[in-house]
Design a protein around this motif. Structure first.
Motif, mmCIF file in Angstrom:
data_model
loop_
_atom_site.group_PDB
_atom_site.id
_atom_site.type_symbol
_atom_site.label_atom_id
_atom_site.label_comp_id
_atom_site.label_asym_id
_atom_site.label_seq_id
_atom_site.Cartn_x
_atom_site.Cartn_y
_atom_site.Cartn_z
ATOM 1 N N GLU A 86 9.816 9.994 6.588
ATOM 2 C CA GLU A 86 9.636 8.497 6.873
ATOM 3 C C GLU A 86 8.597 7.931 5.549
ATOM 4 O O GLU A 86 7.932 8.697 5.062
ATOM 5 C CB GLU A 86 9.248 8.220 8.101
ATOM 6 N N ARG A 87 8.848 6.885 5.055
ATOM 7 C CA ARG A 87 7.961 6.294 4.032
ATOM 8 C C ARG A 87 6.590 6.273 4.389
ATOM 9 O O ARG A 87 5.840 6.834 3.696
ATOM 10 C CB ARG A 87 8.552 4.865 3.949
ATOM 11 N N GLU A 88 6.067 6.156 5.724
ATOM 12 C CA GLU A 88 4.778 6.010 6.004
ATOM 13 C C GLU A 88 4.095 7.369 6.094
ATOM 14 O O GLU A 88 2.915 7.772 5.447
ATOM 15 C CB GLU A 88 4.542 5.513 7.531
ATOM 16 N N GLN A 89 5.059 8.515 6.432
ATOM 17 C CA GLN A 89 4.461 9.852 6.085
ATOM 18 C C GLN A 89 4.443 10.264 4.880
ATOM 19 O O GLN A 89 3.310 10.884 4.295
ATOM 20 C CB GLN A 89 5.541 10.681 6.794
ATOM 21 N N ILE A 90 5.244 9.690 3.821
ATOM 22 C CA ILE A 90 5.145 10.124 2.410
ATOM 23 C C ILE A 90 3.637 9.622 1.840
ATOM 24 O O ILE A 90 3.326 10.199 1.168
ATOM 25 C CB ILE A 90 6.393 9.595 1.886
ATOM 26 N N VAL A 91 3.701 8.433 2.148
ATOM 27 C CA VAL A 91 2.402 7.655 1.663
ATOM 28 C C VAL A 91 1.308 8.262 2.072
ATOM 29 O O VAL A 91 0.253 8.504 1.485
ATOM 30 C CB VAL A 91 2.342 6.133 2.186
ATOM 31 N N LYS A 92 1.113 8.924 3.406
ATOM 32 C CA LYS A 92 0.070 9.394 4.108
ATOM 33 C C LYS A 92 -0.306 10.763 3.276
ATOM 34 O O LYS A 92 -1.163 11.137 2.822
ATOM 35 C CB LYS A 92 0.237 9.874 5.190
ATOM 36 N N ARG A 93 0.664 11.393 3.018
ATOM 37 C CA ARG A 93 0.940 12.827 2.312
ATOM 38 C C ARG A 93 0.294 12.447 0.765
ATOM 39 O O ARG A 93 -0.780 13.327 0.530
ATOM 40 C CB ARG A 93 2.083 13.340 2.271
ATOM 41 N N ALA A 94 0.755 11.600 0.009
ATOM 42 C CA ALA A 94 0.241 11.264 -1.250
ATOM 43 C C ALA A 94 -1.423 10.808 -1.364
ATOM 44 O O ALA A 94 -1.951 11.388 -1.982
ATOM 45 C CB ALA A 94 1.187 10.035 -1.900
ATOM 46 N N ARG A 95 -1.598 9.841 -0.581
ATOM 47 C CA ARG A 95 -3.155 9.508 -0.227
ATOM 48 C C ARG A 95 -3.886 10.721 -0.121
ATOM 49 O O ARG A 95 -5.020 10.866 -0.754
ATOM 50 C CB ARG A 95 -3.232 8.678 0.818
ATOM 51 N N ALA A 96 -3.398 11.627 0.785
ATOM 52 C CA ALA A 96 -4.156 12.941 1.044
ATOM 53 C C ALA A 96 -4.346 13.707 0.013
ATOM 54 O O ALA A 96 -5.294 14.146 -0.416
ATOM 55 C CB ALA A 96 -3.510 13.524 2.126
ATOM 56 N N GLU A 97 -3.308 13.968 -0.760
ATOM 57 C CA GLU A 97 -3.297 14.525 -1.879
ATOM 58 C C GLU A 97 -4.320 14.066 -3.032
ATOM 59 O O GLU A 97 -4.870 14.665 -3.735
ATOM 60 C CB GLU A 97 -1.835 14.803 -2.271
ATOM 61 N N GLU A 98 -4.388 12.697 -3.109
ATOM 62 C CA GLU A 98 -5.051 12.083 -4.014
ATOM 63 C C GLU A 98 -6.517 12.329 -3.715
ATOM 64 O O GLU A 98 -7.205 12.372 -4.646
ATOM 65 C CB GLU A 98 -4.614 10.572 -4.222
ATOM 66 N N ARG A 99 -6.786 12.338 -2.385
ATOM 67 C CA ARG A 99 -8.333 12.656 -2.200
ATOM 68 C C ARG A 99 -8.639 13.840 -2.281
ATOM 69 O O ARG A 99 -9.826 14.169 -2.706
ATOM 70 C CB ARG A 99 -8.457 12.266 -0.371
ATOM 71 N N LEU A 100 -7.733 14.759 -2.111
ATOM 72 C CA LEU A 100 -8.142 16.124 -2.588
ATOM 73 C C LEU A 100 -8.222 16.345 -4.069
ATOM 74 O O LEU A 100 -9.292 17.051 -4.374
ATOM 75 C CB LEU A 100 -6.839 17.260 -2.253
ATOM 76 N N GLU A 101 -7.451 15.586 -4.878
ATOM 77 C CA GLU A 101 -7.694 15.953 -6.306
ATOM 78 C C GLU A 101 -8.931 15.045 -6.818
ATOM 79 O O GLU A 101 -9.756 15.672 -7.544
ATOM 80 C CB GLU A 101 -6.419 15.184 -7.015
ATOM 81 N N ARG A 102 -9.422 14.093 -6.115
ATOM 82 C CA ARG A 102 -10.707 13.662 -6.606
ATOM 83 C C ARG A 102 -11.836 14.237 -5.995
ATOM 84 O O ARG A 102 -12.733 14.323 -6.805
ATOM 85 C CB ARG A 102 -10.556 12.114 -5.844
ATOM 86 N N ALA A 103 -11.739 14.882 -5.002
ATOM 87 C CA ALA A 103 -12.797 15.821 -4.428
ATOM 88 C C ALA A 103 -12.883 17.125 -5.112
ATOM 89 O O ALA A 103 -13.743 17.645 -5.279
ATOM 90 C CB ALA A 103 -12.480 16.211 -3.078
ATOM 91 N N ALA A 104 -11.786 17.662 -5.819
ATOM 92 C CA ALA A 104 -11.904 18.835 -6.579
ATOM 93 C C ALA A 104 -12.505 18.716 -8.037
ATOM 94 O O ALA A 104 -13.053 17.865 -8.467
ATOM 95 C CB ALA A 104 -10.465 19.381 -6.900
#
Length: 80
Positions: free
Chosen positions: A62-80
Motif C-alpha cells: 500500500e502507498r502509505e506503507q511505502i511512504v512510511k518505509r521511505a521516511r524511515a530510510e531517509e531518517r536513518l540516512e540522515r542519522a548516519a
C-alpha cells in the motif's frame, strides 16, 4: 488476483466493442460513433490505470506503507 482477471475480462469486452465501432465507422463518418469510441477509449484508459495500480499494490504494498518505509530510510540516512 481475481480482481485482475475481472479487469482483463472487462478490457477485452470494451476492446471488442471499440473494434466493432471502428468497423462501423469505416462505412462512413458518424459523429455519434466517434463520440462512443472516445468514451470507450477513456474507459479503457481508466481500466488499464486501475490494473496498473492493483499490480503495483500487489508488488510493492500500500502507498502509505511505502511512504512510511521511505521516511524511515531517509531518517536513518540522515542519522548516519
Amino acid at each position: 488476483m481475481n480482481i485482475i482477471a475481472s479487469i482483463h475480462d472487462e478490457i477485452d469486452t470494451v476492446s471488442e466493442e471499440r473494434a466493432e465501432l471502428w468497423h462501423r465507422l469505416s462505412d462512413g463518418r458518424d459523429p455519434e460513433l466517434v463520440r462512443q469510441i472516445k468514451e470507450l477509449d477513456e474507459k479503457l484508459d481508466a481500466l488499464w490505470n486501475e490494473h496498473r495500480a492493483i499490480r503495483a499494490r500487489i508488488r510493492f504494498g500500500e502507498r502509505e506503507q511505502i511512504v512510511k518505509r521511505a521516511r524511515a530510510e531517509e531518517r536513518l540516512e540522515r542519522a548516519a
